[in-house]
Design an enzyme around this catalytic site. Sequence first.
Site, PDB file in Angstrom:
ATOM      1  N   GLN A 269       0.828  -1.215   0.000  1.00  0.00           N
ATOM      2  CA  GLN A 269       0.000   0.000   0.000  1.00  0.00           C
ATOM      3  C   GLN A 269       0.859   1.261   0.000  1.00  0.00           C
ATOM      4  O   GLN A 269       1.740   1.409   0.843  1.00  0.00           O
ATOM      5  CB  GLN A 269      -0.916   0.038   1.233  1.00  0.00           C
ATOM      6  CG  GLN A 269      -1.944  -1.064   1.284  1.00  0.00           C
ATOM      7  CD  GLN A 269      -1.449  -2.307   2.015  1.00  0.00           C
ATOM      8  OE1 GLN A 269      -0.244  -2.528   2.153  1.00  0.00           O
ATOM      9  NE2 GLN A 269      -2.377  -3.134   2.464  1.00  0.00           N
ATOM     10  N   GLN A 291      -0.496   0.084  -5.612  1.00  0.00           N
ATOM     11  CA  GLN A 291      -1.585  -0.327  -4.721  1.00  0.00           C
ATOM     12  C   GLN A 291      -2.097   0.864  -3.908  1.00  0.00           C
ATOM     13  O   GLN A 291      -1.304   1.613  -3.339  1.00  0.00           O
ATOM     14  CB  GLN A 291      -1.075  -1.446  -3.787  1.00  0.00           C
ATOM     15  CG  GLN A 291      -2.163  -1.976  -2.879  1.00  0.00           C
ATOM     16  CD  GLN A 291      -1.770  -3.256  -2.152  1.00  0.00           C
ATOM     17  OE1 GLN A 291      -0.746  -3.859  -2.438  1.00  0.00           O
ATOM     18  NE2 GLN A 291      -2.601  -3.659  -1.218  1.00  0.00           N
ATOM     19  N   ASP A 292      -3.441   1.047  -3.881  1.00  0.00           N
ATOM     20  CA  ASP A 292      -4.074   2.090  -3.052  1.00  0.00           C
ATOM     21  C   ASP A 292      -3.704   3.529  -3.464  1.00  0.00           C
ATOM     22  O   ASP A 292      -3.485   4.383  -2.598  1.00  0.00           O
ATOM     23  CB  ASP A 292      -3.710   1.908  -1.569  1.00  0.00           C
ATOM     24  CG  ASP A 292      -4.405   0.713  -0.927  1.00  0.00           C
ATOM     25  OD1 ASP A 292      -5.162   0.010  -1.623  1.00  0.00           O
ATOM     26  OD2 ASP A 292      -4.190   0.506   0.281  1.00  0.00           O
ATOM     27  N   ASP A 313      -6.756  -2.310  -5.766  1.00  0.00           N
ATOM     28  CA  ASP A 313      -7.649  -1.412  -5.004  1.00  0.00           C
ATOM     29  C   ASP A 313      -7.261   0.059  -5.183  1.00  0.00           C
ATOM     30  O   ASP A 313      -7.246   0.822  -4.221  1.00  0.00           O
ATOM     31  CB  ASP A 313      -7.596  -1.741  -3.497  1.00  0.00           C
ATOM     32  CG  ASP A 313      -7.883  -3.208  -3.214  1.00  0.00           C
ATOM     33  OD1 ASP A 313      -8.567  -3.854  -4.030  1.00  0.00           O
ATOM     34  OD2 ASP A 313      -7.422  -3.700  -2.164  1.00  0.00           O
ATOM     35  N   ARG A 379     -13.729  -4.811  -6.015  1.00  0.00           N
ATOM     36  CA  ARG A 379     -13.989  -5.879  -5.060  1.00  0.00           C
ATOM     37  C   ARG A 379     -14.428  -5.267  -3.734  1.00  0.00           C
ATOM     38  O   ARG A 379     -14.107  -4.104  -3.439  1.00  0.00           O
ATOM     39  CB  ARG A 379     -12.770  -6.788  -4.899  1.00  0.00           C
ATOM     40  CG  ARG A 379     -11.521  -6.085  -4.418  1.00  0.00           C
ATOM     41  CD  ARG A 379     -10.398  -7.095  -4.220  1.00  0.00           C
ATOM     42  NE  ARG A 379      -9.244  -6.465  -3.566  1.00  0.00           N
ATOM     43  CZ  ARG A 379      -8.390  -7.113  -2.783  1.00  0.00           C
ATOM     44  NH1 ARG A 379      -8.550  -8.406  -2.542  1.00  0.00           N
ATOM     45  NH2 ARG A 379      -7.378  -6.474  -2.232  1.00  0.00           N
ATOM     46  N   TRP A 381     -14.435  -4.197  -0.257  1.00  0.00           N
ATOM     47  CA  TRP A 381     -13.578  -4.007   0.922  1.00  0.00           C
ATOM     48  C   TRP A 381     -14.388  -4.203   2.197  1.00  0.00           C
ATOM     49  O   TRP A 381     -13.918  -4.762   3.175  1.00  0.00           O
ATOM     50  CB  TRP A 381     -12.977  -2.601   0.867  1.00  0.00           C
ATOM     51  CG  TRP A 381     -12.010  -2.288   1.954  1.00  0.00           C
ATOM     52  CD1 TRP A 381     -11.246  -3.188   2.661  1.00  0.00           C
ATOM     53  CD2 TRP A 381     -11.693  -1.005   2.481  1.00  0.00           C
ATOM     54  NE1 TRP A 381     -10.465  -2.531   3.574  1.00  0.00           N
ATOM     55  CE2 TRP A 381     -10.720  -1.194   3.489  1.00  0.00           C
ATOM     56  CE3 TRP A 381     -12.119   0.299   2.194  1.00  0.00           C
ATOM     57  CZ2 TRP A 381     -10.182  -0.124   4.216  1.00  0.00           C
ATOM     58  CZ3 TRP A 381     -11.572   1.354   2.904  1.00  0.00           C
ATOM     59  CH2 TRP A 381     -10.616   1.148   3.910  1.00  0.00           C
TER      60      TRP A 381
END
Length: 475
Positions: A269, A291-292, A313, A379, A381
């Site tokens: 992240q 990521q993130d 994500d 997706r 969370w």
Amino acid sequence: MASCVEVFFWLLMILLCPWSHLLSCGSSDLFQPDYLMVPVSEFSSSLETAINAIQNVTSTVSQFSHVSNDFHLSNAISDCLELLDLSAELLDWTLSASLKPDDGFDFRTWLNGVLVNQDTCLEGFDGTSGTIKSLVEERLSQVTSLVTGIRDTVHLPPDSMGGGRNPTNHEQTFPSWLKHEEKKLLLQPLDKGSADVVVAADGTGNFTKISDAINLVPKHGIDATVITGNRNAADGFKSYKSGTFRVKGRGFIARDITFQNTAGPQKAQAIAFLSDSDLSAIYRCAFRGYQDTLYAHNLRQFYKSCLITGTVDFIFGRSTAVFQSCQIRARKGLPQQKNAITAQGRKEPGDGSGFSIQFSHISAEPDVTAANIETYLGRPWKLYSRTVILQSYISSAIHPKGWLPWNGSFALGTLYYGEYMNFGPGARLDNRVSWPGFHEIQDPSVANKFTVAKFILGDSWLPSTGIQYTDGLQV
Ligand SMILES: *[C@@H]1O[C@H](CO)[C@@H](O)[C@H](O)[C@H]1NC(C)=O
Ligand SMILES: *[C@@H]1O[C@H](CO)[C@@H](O)[C@H](O)[C@H]1NC(C)=O
Ligand SMILES: *[C@@H]1O[C@H](CO)[C@@H](O)[C@H](O)[C@H]1NC(C)=O
């Protein structure tokens, strides 16, 4: 005669305060807004109790702010203090707005925003152990039940707000607090160029403040003005505060800026941008990361003509956000990873948060498909995760199933994922997931709930940002 006057007076009180307990009906109760299920006086005094409870938790948590030499734990504590401070502010806004009539449709968002902060605070303690975590958990749960109770006395916002306006004719009226030069800056045409100043808080660059640099830079535009950083989870920055750029408060506007996190896919992240700003409007900005990348954490947000890149994500959070005319591009991360464009974090049915992506272009960079990395629209969370894709291009890089589970059957019956009038090779619905929470939206009145006018009540605040937008389903 005196008793006649008295009778008349009580009758008047009964007429003016039909919902209220007679004895508690003070002058402020004369404005009993219909969005409240309880008398204003009761609403305000519950808010005062909640503010008091937050102050109590704050003083409990701050006792530990100097004792911990555990990096993760001390980050969790300082994040939590910051989040509690934001929550106190949200409760203050609600309290002062409740004393004025006709100001009510923000209450649910603000009160829900407090609950979002509560959960983010607790998440910070994941992976820590011991008494501090359990003490904080116990204290926070009291605030959560108080505030949930208050939130649920506010009706949902009226469904009729804003429709039927001419979407492309919004006047460029700026907020009164913008200075003349700032308005000029917002109106400047896009111009590309190379970045030429460095801002560093430690004094090693040309400036220590971003605003000083922006005032000087002659050229603006995506990748001309770049705000960069590389904090990440692998190096110990698991916290909410690790983003390259973070904003809170109300009414944040950004234009023609790139926000990036260069940590790279191995570092897990790594947030480039985090927004806690209610009524924030972001125009022609780029968010680059893995990521993130983009943490749309809380409250109402609008993104227009932005570029967003990442892997896992990469658009996530619990805000109520509309992404309009954006380019959303998955990138190549680690070989075993699957890309999920969104991970929306709505947690329960009373939580109004969700992501709506409209008139956008959703694809992946060529090396993603070359490496056989699967890319999904999103997706779940959290249990009630909610994301809709409307009237957008979806490229063949998106997996035919469309959506990815989080963990087994978690949330598949409670989430809400919808697709409406999308096009392009990845928009075919015949092989989509068959989860109970997945919807092929056909009815325009359902799709309409996720438009700027309805979902973020944009017609009441976006015109003042000067950013053009479409409020409904029609361009
Ligand atoms: C806050 O703390 C004070 C002092 O300990 C206590 O009297 C009060 O009841 C607490 N308020 C709430 C709402 O928890
Ligand atoms: C910023 O600093 C660099 C390196 O010291 C220097 O070359 C450059 O001219 C500076 N830019 C401005 C606008 O001062
Ligand atoms: C996935 O779900 C299972 C069963 O509900 C649970 O035991 C496990 O901890 C979950 N794993 C993750 C990574 O959340």
